[in-house]
Write an enzyme that holds these catalytic residues in place. Structure first.
Site, mmCIF file in Angstrom:
data_model
loop_
_atom_site.group_PDB
_atom_site.id
_atom_site.type_symbol
_atom_site.label_atom_id
_atom_site.label_comp_id
_atom_site.label_asym_id
_atom_site.label_seq_id
_atom_site.Cartn_x
_atom_site.Cartn_y
_atom_site.Cartn_z
ATOM 1 N N SER A 17 0.705 2.235 -15.664
ATOM 2 C CA SER A 17 1.271 4.078 -16.072
ATOM 3 C C SER A 17 -0.121 4.676 -15.408
ATOM 4 C CB SER A 17 1.777 4.217 -17.077
ATOM 5 O OG SER A 17 2.268 6.035 -17.554
ATOM 6 N N GLU A 38 9.099 7.648 -22.578
ATOM 7 C CA GLU A 38 8.903 8.796 -21.630
ATOM 8 C C GLU A 38 10.157 9.494 -21.416
ATOM 9 O OE1 GLU A 38 7.174 7.227 -17.271
ATOM 10 O OE2 GLU A 38 8.851 8.281 -17.282
ATOM 11 N N TYR A 39 11.396 8.807 -20.621
ATOM 12 C CA TYR A 39 13.046 9.246 -20.729
ATOM 13 C C TYR A 39 12.957 10.195 -22.162
ATOM 14 C CZ TYR A 39 14.655 5.819 -17.129
ATOM 15 O OH TYR A 39 14.951 5.047 -15.660
ATOM 16 N N LEU A 51 1.089 -1.257 0.171
ATOM 17 C CA LEU A 51 -0.310 -0.431 0.300
ATOM 18 C C LEU A 51 1.360 1.326 -0.444
ATOM 19 C CD1 LEU A 51 -2.326 -1.415 2.352
ATOM 20 C CD2 LEU A 51 -3.140 -1.108 -0.381
ATOM 21 N N LYS A 96 5.529 -1.906 -20.536
ATOM 22 C CA LYS A 96 5.709 -1.263 -20.052
ATOM 23 C C LYS A 96 7.101 -0.712 -20.091
ATOM 24 C CE LYS A 96 4.867 2.339 -16.155
ATOM 25 N NZ LYS A 96 5.942 1.745 -15.285
ATOM 26 N N MET A 99 2.050 3.873 -5.085
ATOM 27 C CA MET A 99 0.751 2.955 -6.272
ATOM 28 C C MET A 99 0.061 2.000 -5.509
ATOM 29 S SD MET A 99 2.141 4.461 -9.409
ATOM 30 C CE MET A 99 0.989 3.423 -10.446
ATOM 31 N N ASN A 146 6.406 -2.311 -11.870
ATOM 32 C CA ASN A 146 7.747 -2.218 -12.673
ATOM 33 C C ASN A 146 9.025 -3.564 -12.771
ATOM 34 O OD1 ASN A 146 7.128 -0.620 -14.206
ATOM 35 N ND2 ASN A 146 7.938 1.564 -12.334
#
Lengths: 301, 301, 301, 301
Positions: free
Chosen positions: C121, C180-181, C8, C173, C11, C95
């Site tokens: 994501s 994204e980078y 918990l 992912k 995310m 991930n």
């Protein structure tokens, strides 16, 4: 010294020959009969099997592996290790990944066998000029083989050395090759720029030869550029297809693992990948995207 | 031959000395008295003004400019050209941008003056080992100066040549320096990877020295790596701040202009920029962005 | 549906909350009491051990792992798998490296357990806006969990899907994060260029906001750039230190493995490494080398 | 407002149409009769010469240039400026280099003409969605044209603004396009990696659509990726040939000029150059070099 050379390909055959010229005794093993008979003509012995090879060597035995890195090395070791005993020495002179070397050295150590990893640079020129040897493994074993290394290297005390424990030799050779990728790409880019400056109509061989003397960029690779340019200045018939044999990508992976930014070595590798990416899906998608947002024309194929 | 050397800095003074040793007559001009007297002690003459310099030279005159590229070169030419006449020869041995050279050569030609651009490599080692000379300009003028080039270069026929018309020499030197950036970066990355592999505790000087003999990556720059590593293996007191003096960025610009992809030379330049980007606004923004979308912690400063 | 949420953290807590809001029943497990009580206040249940968690779930059980990738995931699975039985479903929403996922899915399959990998994501914004979910694994299992995915995603049919067999979700992912980078680095470079053009004294927030509407570069990351720039336009107190959490380097490694040149994603990663390379041995060596050949001054530290 | 639109190509025609829809009066000039009659059918006027165009506009006149950047812009200005007078306003909405803009604005100012540079993003979608407008020039002139900008932009107060003095608008657009190159390349690389992972047989359209909702990489360019992939998932018939129209290379040059390392934007440009380097001399030389030192086989062409 007397040693067994396993693998008489381009590198192994030349190394065996240099050892013979240096007064050593070499027993060579290779599946190809012509490779074996070539060695015999140079004064060496040959064997047709690992068993035969091992039988011809005095104990403690000395064996040099010069086979393709990867599965062939593992297969050879699987068959060879049971034939050897404590005190024998095995040298892997190929371009093995150092992770494999660490594993293999441990396996050999369990049998009391000394395992040395010898990164070997010099290519087909090593026969004449000597090989640059980066050696990993136990100090005593390296010292014991000193006469062999002194013969293979360009000079008694030059161009060879124990750079660290098992794996260090192959790690060092890996980085050597990574640097080599960067150097080659830098020259290739430079000559390509000169060539495309049509207004000056440069003679690339002449430029290379001027640079070979006194300039900051003089090097052995530049000498080879001069040779290559002389043989074929327009590079006719040579496809723009650049292979890579592993060490470059290992260097890139290792640099990232160590958090060391190595953009030049990395880009040198990626350009090789690009040279072989005939499909270039990414470029096609880029062309399609430009059309999507700007209505820019797509070149048809 | 008798020639005037304008600029007796690090490069000019050494070149004058090499010319004197080779039997030439040199009249040197420099604002610093100690630079002039040093030349005199080596058997040269000196002058305190362009007028005095020109007066000491027989016609047709021969003048070598070895001043910082850019504004200083233009200022010198503005003052010098009115003092010269048809048949005189001017050589720019500095790192001028070839676009400037094209403009200057044209200006000189209007007065009947031969203008040669001589890209000069070799750095502070050139005095002892000779300079690599890439010359642009008229063939007759280059031929006339053959004795001078033969003395400056590492050998009579080696390490120098006319590579094309005006501008070709500086273009060639520009690309030389671009390649130099790539080579240097490749070595720096390689040694950095070795250093960060702490498990093997490499002795970088030893590795460099092994590579210097027989390896594919042997080069003059590697020799210098060995020197630098020996003097200061931990690079203590040396800031990670890498200057660039123009040719690298010109090479990058020219490659793009010519549509030649030169990623390694380009990245070598960009890494130098990064070494001097103390603020790193981009990196701060990246850290802030990671926090924005992922709540990732920001390192405080 | 009723499911167990293991982990918990940032995310997991948000995803549990979104599921509760969507009418699902969530039993949460976390070592931190405050994380558990927060869930209870939102209408969920909690458990203090894997055993307790498993006991509270109806069979066939449904468990969602939202723990740090790597060793924690493996440790959790080691303890969890013996508690589960055929027909249960395990989803790894973290991930994880897809190679690990392939191994784990096989391990689960041996017990008849369905193992789904769900690349997730959306970051901290997913609670409000929904998560983009890339799911790998068996079709039947994915279909069974449809209500859960429909709640977590931005819309019933939008932003989620089964992209392939086991591993495909995490692979997808991984590539998402590689992209994204690249995107982040592109924006960071652009804003840095604008900032350094002092003559124009750009207001970066204003520029970002103009671009957010109608421009080709509009995106969610640009929205976040605007937020970050507004909060701290000078990036005061934010160190130029950019972490990476693994997926970027996996993408680079995978691209090389697949022989796909991906220079932009790769360079984006390398710039992050550079941001953390405080020592910059390579740059120091470059500075030393410039001094060696050219006598160029070294900046002292 | 009433304004002249010079250039009714892809961009100019759409902008004229959006202005007409917004209640403005547009007089269009274009060499192509069909472009002029299309405008008339939409309620605009047209002119066949600069003189005629100028004559149809009330003073102070308002003219918008939407012609190809570079020589065409200069030629138009040479003919147009003598027809204009103090108080008129000229807007260059094309992708001009900001250095040219600075020069032109000064030239216009000498006549008392306000010159605005308006970087315009949005492509062929701008007609429907509005254009993102980055405006450089005098504040009063920008304010005067507010109704025009409010109509062209996606919203009254959104997507447009004066970002600085003359040149700032085109500088800002230049950087926008640099970022665009980086973003596009990042997506292209990502989709290429997915495509080459044959084991997972990804449906790229599906992946793009999942990412479009809730993910960190959602963007307008990703929406276009989805469109492009849907139309032609295999990119059949699309040559891997990516044009560039100038702003990318200007961004790279400007970043270097400002000493800002921008590797991702730079590499994105270099990959486009590589896509068009059919000859690949560098790669051929690399292949030849590998043969030189290692005897590695060359792929024949």
């Amino acid at each position: 010294m007397k040693l067994g050379m396993i693998g008489l390909g381009r590198m192994g055959a030349n190394m065996a020959q240099r050892l013979l010229r240096g007064g050593h005794h070499v027993v060579g093993l290779d599946p190809k009969p012509e490779a074996r008979s070539a060695l015999e003509q140079q004064g060496g012995e040959s064997a047709e099997s690992l068993q035969a090879l091992v039988a011809k060597l005095p104990t403690p035995r000395l064996l040099w592996l010069m086979v393709p890195a990867g599965d062939v090395t593992d297969a050879t070791l699987t068959n060879l290790l049971p034939l050897l005993g404590a005190g024998d020495t095995l040298i892997d002179g190929g371009n093995s990944n150092y992770h494999d070397t660490l594993r293999r050295a441990e396996m050999a150590a369990e049998q009391g066998i000394d395992y040395l990893d010898c990164g070997t640079s010099g290519g087909i020129w090593g026969l004449a000029e000597g090989y640059s040897l980066m050696i990993g493994g136990g100090e005593a074993a390296v010292e014991r083989l000193r006469p062999v290394f002194e013969t293979l290297a360009p000079g008694k005390e030059r161009g060879w050395g124990r750079v660290g424990p098992a794996g260090a030799g192959h790690f060092c050779k890996m980085v050597h090759n990574g640097i080599e990728y960067g150097l080659m790409q830098a020259y290739a880019e430079g000559f390509s720029i000169l060539r495309h400056k049509e207004a000056f109509d440069f003679d690339l061989v002449q430029v290379a030869d001027i640079w070979r003397e006194g300039s900051v960029v003089r090097s052995w690779l530049l000498d080879l550029c001069s040779d290559a340019l002389q043989k074929n200045p327009q590079m006719i018939g040579i496809a723009p297809y650049v292979a890579d044999s592993g060490e470059g990508r290992w260097t890139v992976a290792e640099a990232i693992e160590l958090n060391v930014p190595a953009p030049v070595i990395t880009l040198a590798l990626l350009q090789r990948l690009r040279s072989r990416d005939a499909e270039s899906y990414a470029d096609r998608l880029l062309a399609a995207l430009r059309n999507e947002f700007g209505g820019h024309a797509i070149k048809k194929e």
